[in-house]
Motif scaffolding. Sequence first.
Motif, PDB file in Angstrom:
ATOM      1  N   ASP A   1       0.780   5.485   1.287  1.00 28.92           N
ATOM      2  CA  ASP A   1       0.105   6.654   1.842  1.00 28.92           C
ATOM      3  C   ASP A   1       1.035   7.851   1.710  1.00 28.92           C
ATOM      4  O   ASP A   1       2.034   7.802   0.969  1.00 28.92           O
ATOM      5  CB  ASP A   1      -0.334   6.422   3.288  1.00 28.92           C
ATOM      6  CG  ASP A   1       0.832   6.154   4.248  1.00 28.92           C
ATOM      7  OD1 ASP A   1       2.013   6.379   3.854  1.00 28.92           O
ATOM      8  OD2 ASP A   1       0.576   5.739   5.387  1.00 28.92           O
TER       9      ASP A   1
ATOM     10  N   ARG B   1     -13.824   3.586   6.807  1.00 25.98           N
ATOM     11  CA  ARG B   1     -12.366   3.592   6.992  1.00 25.98           C
ATOM     12  C   ARG B   1     -11.792   2.194   6.800  1.00 25.98           C
ATOM     13  O   ARG B   1     -12.316   1.208   7.320  1.00 25.98           O
ATOM     14  CB  ARG B   1     -11.997   4.072   8.405  1.00 25.98           C
ATOM     15  CG  ARG B   1     -12.250   5.545   8.653  1.00 25.98           C
ATOM     16  CD  ARG B   1     -11.915   5.899  10.099  1.00 25.98           C
ATOM     17  NE  ARG B   1     -12.343   7.253  10.408  1.00 25.98           N
ATOM     18  CZ  ARG B   1     -11.562   8.326  10.324  1.00 25.98           C
ATOM     19  NH1 ARG B   1     -10.296   8.179   9.937  1.00 25.98           N
ATOM     20  NH2 ARG B   1     -12.029   9.513  10.625  1.00 25.98           N
TER      21      ARG B   1
ATOM     22  N   GLU C   1      -6.833   8.518   1.224  1.00 24.65           N
ATOM     23  CA  GLU C   1      -5.680   8.655   2.113  1.00 24.65           C
ATOM     24  C   GLU C   1      -4.671   7.525   1.928  1.00 24.65           C
ATOM     25  O   GLU C   1      -3.524   7.627   2.377  1.00 24.65           O
ATOM     26  CB  GLU C   1      -6.138   8.700   3.570  1.00 24.65           C
ATOM     27  CG  GLU C   1      -6.923   9.948   3.928  1.00 24.65           C
ATOM     28  CD  GLU C   1      -7.395   9.971   5.373  1.00 24.65           C
ATOM     29  OE1 GLU C   1      -7.797  11.051   5.836  1.00 24.65           O
ATOM     30  OE2 GLU C   1      -7.340   8.914   6.036  1.00 24.65           O
ATOM     31  N   VAL C   2      -5.088   6.457   1.267  1.00 22.69           N
ATOM     32  CA  VAL C   2      -4.207   5.336   1.013  1.00 22.69           C
ATOM     33  C   VAL C   2      -4.618   4.705  -0.309  1.00 22.69           C
ATOM     34  O   VAL C   2      -5.762   4.838  -0.741  1.00 22.69           O
ATOM     35  CB  VAL C   2      -4.291   4.281   2.164  1.00 22.69           C
ATOM     36  CG1 VAL C   2      -5.634   3.595   2.169  1.00 22.69           C
ATOM     37  CG2 VAL C   2      -3.158   3.276   2.092  1.00 22.69           C
ATOM     38  N   ARG C   3      -3.658   4.053  -0.957  1.00 21.87           N
ATOM     39  CA  ARG C   3      -3.981   3.353  -2.202  1.00 21.87           C
ATOM     40  C   ARG C   3      -3.245   2.038  -2.259  1.00 21.87           C
ATOM     41  O   ARG C   3      -2.195   1.850  -1.636  1.00 21.87           O
ATOM     42  CB  ARG C   3      -3.616   4.219  -3.427  1.00 21.87           C
ATOM     43  CG  ARG C   3      -2.131   4.517  -3.574  1.00 21.87           C
ATOM     44  CD  ARG C   3      -1.827   5.303  -4.819  1.00 21.87           C
ATOM     45  NE  ARG C   3      -0.414   5.662  -4.923  1.00 21.87           N
ATOM     46  CZ  ARG C   3       0.521   4.842  -5.407  1.00 21.87           C
ATOM     47  NH1 ARG C   3       0.188   3.659  -5.857  1.00 21.87           N
ATOM     48  NH2 ARG C   3       1.780   5.234  -5.461  1.00 21.87           N
TER      49      ARG C   3
ATOM     50  N   TYR D   1       0.859  -1.183   0.000  1.00 25.04           N
ATOM     51  CA  TYR D   1       0.000   0.000   0.000  1.00 25.04           C
ATOM     52  C   TYR D   1       0.897   1.235   0.000  1.00 25.04           C
ATOM     53  O   TYR D   1       2.105   1.152   0.281  1.00 25.04           O
ATOM     54  CB  TYR D   1      -0.901   0.028   1.236  1.00 25.04           C
ATOM     55  CG  TYR D   1      -1.882  -1.115   1.305  1.00 25.04           C
ATOM     56  CD1 TYR D   1      -3.173  -0.977   0.824  1.00 25.04           C
ATOM     57  CD2 TYR D   1      -1.507  -2.349   1.844  1.00 25.04           C
ATOM     58  CE1 TYR D   1      -4.079  -2.024   0.882  1.00 25.04           C
ATOM     59  CE2 TYR D   1      -2.395  -3.408   1.902  1.00 25.04           C
ATOM     60  CZ  TYR D   1      -3.682  -3.237   1.424  1.00 25.04           C
ATOM     61  OH  TYR D   1      -4.563  -4.288   1.479  1.00 25.04           O
TER      62      TYR D   1
ATOM     63  N   ARG E   1      -3.274   0.947  11.102  1.00 20.79           N
ATOM     64  CA  ARG E   1      -3.357   2.188  10.332  1.00 20.79           C
ATOM     65  C   ARG E   1      -4.774   2.314   9.785  1.00 20.79           C
ATOM     66  O   ARG E   1      -5.264   1.392   9.144  1.00 20.79           O
ATOM     67  CB  ARG E   1      -2.358   2.172   9.180  1.00 20.79           C
ATOM     68  CG  ARG E   1      -0.897   1.957   9.586  1.00 20.79           C
ATOM     69  CD  ARG E   1      -0.024   2.000   8.336  1.00 20.79           C
ATOM     70  NE  ARG E   1       1.381   1.827   8.609  1.00 20.79           N
ATOM     71  CZ  ARG E   1       2.351   2.432   7.913  1.00 20.79           C
ATOM     72  NH1 ARG E   1       2.048   3.232   6.892  1.00 20.79           N
ATOM     73  NH2 ARG E   1       3.619   2.222   8.193  1.00 20.79           N
ATOM     74  N   SER E   2      -5.404   3.457  10.024  1.00 23.88           N
ATOM     75  CA  SER E   2      -6.787   3.671   9.621  1.00 23.88           C
ATOM     76  C   SER E   2      -6.856   4.783   8.584  1.00 23.88           C
ATOM     77  O   SER E   2      -6.283   5.860   8.775  1.00 23.88           O
ATOM     78  CB  SER E   2      -7.622   4.040  10.852  1.00 23.88           C
ATOM     79  OG  SER E   2      -8.960   4.261  10.505  1.00 23.88           O
ATOM     80  N   TYR E   3      -7.572   4.521   7.477  1.00 23.27           N
ATOM     81  CA  TYR E   3      -7.585   5.468   6.367  1.00 23.27           C
ATOM     82  C   TYR E   3      -8.996   5.706   5.843  1.00 23.27           C
ATOM     83  O   TYR E   3      -9.767   4.760   5.652  1.00 23.27           O
ATOM     84  CB  TYR E   3      -6.745   4.942   5.202  1.00 23.27           C
ATOM     85  CG  TYR E   3      -5.287   4.745   5.514  1.00 23.27           C
ATOM     86  CD1 TYR E   3      -4.386   5.804   5.446  1.00 23.27           C
ATOM     87  CD2 TYR E   3      -4.807   3.480   5.866  1.00 23.27           C
ATOM     88  CE1 TYR E   3      -3.036   5.612   5.717  1.00 23.27           C
ATOM     89  CE2 TYR E   3      -3.459   3.281   6.137  1.00 23.27           C
ATOM     90  CZ  TYR E   3      -2.582   4.357   6.061  1.00 23.27           C
ATOM     91  OH  TYR E   3      -1.247   4.161   6.330  1.00 23.27           O
TER      92      TYR E   3
END
Length: 257
Positions: free
Chosen positions: A218, A235, A252-254, A216, A246-248
């Motif tokens: 971020d 999330r 915010e993340v890919r 991932y 880790r919470s997104y």
Amino acid sequence: MDFQPEYFPYPLLVLERTDSTNRYLDEWCGDKSVQVKELTTVVADYQTAGKGQRGNSWEAAAGQNLLFSFVLYPVFIEAQHQFVLSQIAALSVKEALDGLVADVSIKWPNDIYWREKKIGGILIEHNVDGSHLSRSIVGVGLNVNQEAFHSDAPNPVSLKQITGRGYARQDLLADILSRVHAYYARLRAEVSGAFCPYLSVRYEEALFRRVGWHLYADASGTFRARIVRVGQDGRLVLEDKEGHLRSYLFKEVRYVL
């Protein structure tokens, strides 16, 4: 055009061409002189400005794919729980495809994947009244009969590329909407603006790369992690190799594909 609205189980408007079925349906619903019923659907043979997530466009050859939007009036759902509609839409598309081809999954939050390739995408636009949703327009792009893709999108695929055969778009659309209808009716009967555990379980079980460690990225860079859960607000909760959670939220993340 292979759509016949008079035989369709839901109100259906068929367009040869439009810029965006989401925009068309939004304007139609905003016309105070007409009453647009729930699950009314606009389908187009071709979109000149079809919208995807992250502001992307959606490539689709004219007359080959399934490009549609439908409307819901989920006044019983609190705005903070709007992600439940993403779950319903994604599961409905995924499960309709399950009857045609194996290895379909949902890439968080609501892209539809076949193995490592994207076969569909969903964009939902909400109107809010106070603390509750008032109207939601769900737009879906699904690659059905297209034989080649020419944009710079990294990994598109169609049903026809997977199986070598063509599909009746109206039949597939009816299957998807019937699943949406069933999920939505159950949601309305069982909850009042609350979190719905059974949907969350089905959604998490259907997730792309649900099992194992994957890359991932971020704002701080790339990392390897596994999916722990998806929260009520949508999330994505990951656990990295160091054991940290880790919470997104979306964007915010890919995934690193």
